[in-house]
Design an enzyme around this catalytic site. Sequence first.
Site, PDB file in Angstrom:
ATOM      1  N   GLY A  43       0.598  -1.110  -0.133  1.00 31.94           N
ATOM      2  CA  GLY A  43      -0.059   0.098  -0.008  1.00 31.94           C
ATOM      3  C   GLY A  43       0.624   1.463  -0.164  1.00 31.94           C
ATOM      4  O   GLY A  43       0.328   2.263  -0.567  1.00 31.94           O
ATOM      5  N   ASP A  99       1.119   3.585   4.437  1.00 37.16           N
ATOM      6  CA  ASP A  99      -0.020   4.314   3.805  1.00 37.16           C
ATOM      7  C   ASP A  99      -1.047   4.569   5.169  1.00 37.16           C
ATOM      8  O   ASP A  99      -1.527   5.924   5.051  1.00 37.16           O
ATOM      9  CB  ASP A  99      -0.687   3.329   2.751  1.00 37.16           C
ATOM     10  CG  ASP A  99      -0.932   1.899   3.467  1.00 37.16           C
ATOM     11  OD1 ASP A  99      -0.447   1.706   4.655  1.00 37.16           O
ATOM     12  OD2 ASP A  99      -1.287   0.821   2.578  1.00 37.16           O
ATOM     13  N   ASP A 102      -3.766   1.597  11.344  1.00 42.48           N
ATOM     14  CA  ASP A 102      -4.980   1.373  11.702  1.00 42.48           C
ATOM     15  C   ASP A 102      -5.220   0.709  13.094  1.00 42.48           C
ATOM     16  O   ASP A 102      -4.858   1.373  14.163  1.00 42.48           O
ATOM     17  CB  ASP A 102      -5.684   0.275  10.932  1.00 42.48           C
ATOM     18  CG  ASP A 102      -7.143  -0.028  11.120  1.00 42.48           C
ATOM     19  OD1 ASP A 102      -7.996   0.897  11.621  1.00 42.48           O
ATOM     20  OD2 ASP A 102      -7.491  -1.035  10.781  1.00 42.48           O
ATOM     21  N   PHE A 151     -13.713   2.720   5.541  1.00 41.87           N
ATOM     22  CA  PHE A 151     -12.698   2.216   4.872  1.00 41.87           C
ATOM     23  C   PHE A 151     -12.224   2.896   3.578  1.00 41.87           C
ATOM     24  O   PHE A 151     -12.999   3.392   2.879  1.00 41.87           O
ATOM     25  CB  PHE A 151     -13.083   0.686   4.447  1.00 41.87           C
ATOM     26  CG  PHE A 151     -11.842  -0.363   4.093  1.00 41.87           C
ATOM     27  CD1 PHE A 151     -11.106  -0.686   4.889  1.00 41.87           C
ATOM     28  CD2 PHE A 151     -11.703  -0.241   2.546  1.00 41.87           C
ATOM     29  CE1 PHE A 151     -10.181  -1.759   4.450  1.00 41.87           C
ATOM     30  CE2 PHE A 151     -10.881  -1.052   2.011  1.00 41.87           C
ATOM     31  CZ  PHE A 151      -9.842  -1.883   2.924  1.00 41.87           C
ATOM     32  N   VAL A 152     -11.070   3.201   3.429  1.00 39.89           N
ATOM     33  CA  VAL A 152     -10.579   4.091   2.258  1.00 39.89           C
ATOM     34  C   VAL A 152      -9.807   3.301   1.324  1.00 39.89           C
ATOM     35  O   VAL A 152      -9.200   2.467   1.535  1.00 39.89           O
ATOM     36  CB  VAL A 152      -9.799   5.456   2.783  1.00 39.89           C
ATOM     37  CG1 VAL A 152     -10.595   6.268   3.550  1.00 39.89           C
ATOM     38  CG2 VAL A 152      -8.612   4.688   3.561  1.00 39.89           C
TER      39      VAL A 152
HETATM   40  P1  IMP Z   1      -2.952  -2.500  11.207  1.00 37.31           P
HETATM   41  O1  IMP Z   1      -1.767  -3.428  11.693  1.00 37.31           O
HETATM   42  O2  IMP Z   1      -4.368  -2.728  11.654  1.00 37.31           O
HETATM   43  O3  IMP Z   1      -2.552  -0.803  11.741  1.00 37.31           O
HETATM   44  O4  IMP Z   1      -2.904  -2.522   9.706  1.00 37.31           O
HETATM   45  C1  IMP Z   1      -2.619  -1.609   8.643  1.00 37.31           C
HETATM   46  C2  IMP Z   1      -2.780  -2.004   7.553  1.00 37.31           C
HETATM   47  O5  IMP Z   1      -3.954  -2.451   7.038  1.00 37.31           O
HETATM   48  C3  IMP Z   1      -2.490  -0.795   6.539  1.00 37.31           C
HETATM   49  O6  IMP Z   1      -0.985  -0.614   6.222  1.00 37.31           O
HETATM   50  C4  IMP Z   1      -3.400  -1.349   5.468  1.00 37.31           C
HETATM   51  O7  IMP Z   1      -2.435  -2.136   4.432  1.00 37.31           O
HETATM   52  C5  IMP Z   1      -4.153  -1.941   5.838  1.00 37.31           C
HETATM   53  N1  IMP Z   1      -5.551  -1.289   5.943  1.00 37.31           N
HETATM   54  C6  IMP Z   1      -6.083  -0.536   7.222  1.00 37.31           C
HETATM   55  N2  IMP Z   1      -7.397   0.176   6.944  1.00 37.31           N
HETATM   56  C7  IMP Z   1      -7.411   0.127   5.727  1.00 37.31           C
HETATM   57  C8  IMP Z   1      -8.259   0.943   4.740  1.00 37.31           C
HETATM   58  O8  IMP Z   1      -9.402   1.696   5.085  1.00 37.31           O
HETATM   59  N3  IMP Z   1      -8.083   0.831   3.539  1.00 37.31           N
HETATM   60  C9  IMP Z   1      -7.099   0.043   2.612  1.00 37.31           C
HETATM   61  N4  IMP Z   1      -6.247  -0.735   3.591  1.00 37.31           N
HETATM   62  C10 IMP Z   1      -6.286  -0.637   4.949  1.00 37.31           C
HETATM   63 MG    MG Z   2       0.181  -0.914   4.510  1.00 37.62          MG
END
Ligand code: IMP
Ligand code: MG
Length: 189
Positions: A43, A99, A102, A151-152
Amino acid sequence: MSRAGIEMLFPEPLLAGRVKELAAQINHDYSGEQVILVTVLRGGFVFLADLMRQLEIECSIDFLAISAYASADGAVGAVRVVKDLDDPIADQNVLIVEDIVDTGLTLNYLVKNLMARKPKSLKICTLLDRPTRRIPALELEYVGFDISDHFVVGYGLDFKGLYRNLPYIGLIDPGDIDWTTETSSRKKP
Ligand code: IMP
Ligand code: MG
C-alpha cells in the site's frame, strides 16, 4: 470525478499539498543526514513515490512485506515478515513510510523487529492515521491526515487488491463490505 460507489475524501491537490508539507518537515528534521525510507508493501508505494520526490536530503529506499495471520476466532495473531529488507540498517536513520496506521499491530511488530537491528534512529511517517482502532501505543512522528472509521481506497490503498491506482483517496460504500475484518495483506494460516 470519483468512481461509482466511491465517495471523494482527499482529492489529488489536497494529497499533493500535504505530501509537500510533510516532506518540508522531514527535510528540516533530517537536514545534513542520510535516511533510509522503508516502505511496507504494497500500500505505501504511491505515497513513497510522491514523498521522496519532494525530499532534498540524501535518501535511499528499501521495502518489506508483512503478513498478519488471523487466528480461528478472527483475532489478529502472529505477524511475520514475508519479504525482508535487502540492506542492513545498523547505525542508519530509518524512516518507515506507511499508507495507513489502523490497529497499529503491524507497525508495532515492525518497530520491534527493526529496532533489534540497531538503527541510529527509527521514526514513522504515515499518510493516514485512524487512531480510534489503535491497540498498542505508537509514536507517529509525521501524519498526513487523521481519518475516522471508514474504509478508504486509492493512492496505493486497496480493497481486495483493487483501486490502488486511483489518484485520490475515497470512501468505499460501507454497505458493500465489512471493512472491520478487511485487510489487504491478511490471510488465514
Ligand atoms: P494495522 O496493523 O491494523 O495498523 O494495519 C494497517 C494495514 O491495514 C495498512 O497498512 C493497510 O494495508 C491495511 N488497511 C487498514 N485500513 C485500511 C483501509 O481503510 N483501506 C485499505 N487498507 C487498509
Ligand atoms: Mg500497509
